[in-house]
Write an enzyme that holds these catalytic residues in place. Structure first.
Site, PDB file in Angstrom:
ATOM      1  N   SER A 240       0.864  -1.172   0.000  1.00  8.84           N
ATOM      2  CA  SER A 240       0.000   0.000   0.000  1.00  8.84           C
ATOM      3  C   SER A 240       0.905   1.227   0.000  1.00  8.84           C
ATOM      4  CB  SER A 240      -0.903   0.011   1.227  1.00  8.84           C
ATOM      5  OG  SER A 240      -0.114   0.275   2.374  1.00  8.84           O
ATOM      6  N   LYS A 241       0.285   2.366  -0.116  1.00  9.99           N
ATOM      7  CA  LYS A 241       1.000   3.650  -0.136  1.00  9.99           C
ATOM      8  C   LYS A 241       1.948   3.775   1.058  1.00  9.99           C
ATOM      9  CE  LYS A 241       0.374   6.133  -3.639  1.00  9.99           C
ATOM     10  NZ  LYS A 241       1.606   6.466  -4.327  1.00  9.99           N
ATOM     11  N   ARG A 242       1.501   3.224   2.154  1.00  6.60           N
ATOM     12  CA  ARG A 242       2.274   3.270   3.400  1.00  6.60           C
ATOM     13  C   ARG A 242       3.692   2.704   3.211  1.00  6.60           C
ATOM     14  NH1 ARG A 242       1.885  -1.004   6.766  1.00  6.60           N
ATOM     15  NH2 ARG A 242       0.288  -1.925   5.437  1.00  6.60           N
TER      16      ARG A 242
END
Ligand code: GLU
Length: 462
Positions: A240-242
């Protein structure tokens, strides 16, 4: 029969690392087998597909140097063919018109949910005569899938996967508005493109069972499937973006070389045993049976180490051109010649393009050059007396070649009776404003006589 693979991204966003790896593996497998790798843009979903995303995919592939055979195929242009094949299935009794209304489908969904099952169509129009449908009522075309038994998908990565047919309902091929579903258009196109091997993420594994049923209904031999486990973050969680950079463009913007990213991608799921693989070294060695069954994990250190390696081997002029924008210069700036000449001394130590630019910046800095704090600290009064001795010796010195300068500095250290470093460090500080750089003779030779003497004079008069 020669191998045909394909990469079929949906243009709904950027090219991400998972897609790039699929693209890479499809090409590697085609090269390995002497076959072809085709590119298809799965843009039948006109609402979610954008021209910007198509361009982003092309640019990402282009930057990585991933070349497909022939021109890309745009799926939405093949709509009439998708309709034609659905009608063919209808005519042969392998598919049927379903007139279930939205309310009926909603009831089926609720009933399935009450029993903890995924939404499932109950087959109510499977054996009914279409003449029972209300006049002019809208319909979809569904595949008449086998009700009993199982659909078995041999998979080159995951071994054999078995799906109970009772879990697979009669899914839609053509919607009420005449548009094909992903399931249907994919199979029609894969067949027409002659695709023999489908290599894609294992999030498509259940789709394989449904798609295999369409092949069966059409009486066409199924392709070989190889579903690659997805890429996870370093923490083992879904990407994910994280997790930071997941778009290929971000890797470029962070200053990684495309060949390093490609080499790194090869390591995500493929234990090649190759040291820093390239397209050339990987293609002969690549095989689907070598791919791992469990998700690969992103590993920032492995990427940096790949980049470190490929920077060292990259051409000097190319690296010079890449760092110019980071130094606030245009790509055709005349400083390119100096940077190119300086590159052998710089590229050995750089991790990324911006890092390389940072280590090269002193060459272009206007006088008086800024001194880093540590460089400032090196230039004590005592150290400056040594710099002055060299400065004076250089003033009467005409041969500005690297070797002559190296000999002069060495002789000066001897005359001053100090270890070389006691002279080298203050000279470096004065010439570069830094405490690490290529050797001082190299720096002076590249800077030229006037600039070198000017920088030394600036330090002496500061
Ligand atoms: N277009 C699909 C996607 O981007 C992939 C289709 C396929 O590989 O079958 O997820």
């Amino acid at each position: 029969m020669s191998t045909i693979t394909r990469f079929a991204p949906s243009p709904t966003g950027m090219l991400h690392i998972g897609g790039a790896r699929t693209a890479l593996f499809t090409i590697l497998y085609a090269r390995h087998t002497g076959g072809k790798a085709l590119l298809r843009i799965d843009d039948t979903d006109r609402e979610r597909s954008t021209e910007a995303a198509v361009q982003a995919i092309f640019e990402g592939l282009d930057w990585l140097g991933l070349k497909f055979d022939g021109e890309p195929i745009f799926q939405h242009l093949r709509l009439s063919r998708h309709v034609e094949v659905a009608e063919q299935l209808l005519a042969s009794g392998k598919a049927y018109r379903c007139y279930a209304t939205a309310e009926e489908l909603e009831e089926m969904r609720k009933a399935a949910a009450r029993r903890g099952l995924p939404p499932r169509y109950d087959g109510r129009w499977r054996d009914r005569d279409p003449s029972e449908a209300p006049e002019g009522a809208p319909f979809v075309i569904r595949l008449k899938t086998p009700r009993t038994g199982s659909t078995i998908i041999p998979d080159r990565v995951h071994s054999t996967i078995t799906f109970a047919n009772s879990d697979l309902d009669d899914f839609v091929l053509l919607r009420g508005d005449g548009s094909p579903t992903y399931m249907h258009s994919t199979v029609v196109d894969d067949i027409d493109m002659g695709v023999t091997h489908i290599i894609r993420g294992d999030d498509h594994m259940t789709n394989a069972a449904r798609q295999a049923q369409i092949y069966d209904a059409l009486g066409v031999a199924r392709p070989v499937y190889a579903h690659i486990p997805l890429i996870h973050g370093p923490d083992g969680q879904k990407l994910s973006k994280r997790h930071g950079a997941v778009g290929i463009g971000e890797y470029r913007d962070q200053g990684f070389l495309p060949e390093a990213v490609v080499s790194y991608l090869m390591g995500l799921g493929w234990a090649s045993g190759l040291e820093h693989p390239t397209m050339e070294t990987a293609a002969p060695a690549f095989d689907l049976s070598h791919l791992g069954k469990s998700p690969a994990r992103l590993d920032a250190d492995a990427l940096v180490s790949a980049n470190f390696h490929f920077m060292k081997h990259a051409e000097d002029a190319r690296l010079a051109e890449l760092i110019l924008p980071h130094l606030g210069r245009a790509p055709d700036d005349p400083a390119k010649a100096l940077l190119t000449a300086a590159m052998p001394g710089l590229k050995e130590r750089a991790k990324t393009v911006p890092h390389l630019a940072e280590t090269a910046a002193f060459y272009l800095a206007p006088r008086p050059i800024p001194l880093e704090e540590a460089a400032h600290a090196v230039l004590t009064e005592e150290a400056l007396t040594r710099v002055r001795a060299v400065f004076e010796a250089l003033q009467g010195h005409a041969d500005w070649s690297h070797d002559a300068l190296a000999a002069l500095v060495k002789a000066q250290a001897k005359a001053l009776d100090v270890p070389f470093v006691k002279l080298g460090q203050p000279l470096r500080a004065a010439l570069t404003g830094r405490t690490n750089s290529p050797g001082v003779a190299e720096v002076m030779a590249l800077l030229g006589r006037e600039e070198s003497l000017g920088r030394l004079a600036d330090a002496l008069s500061a």
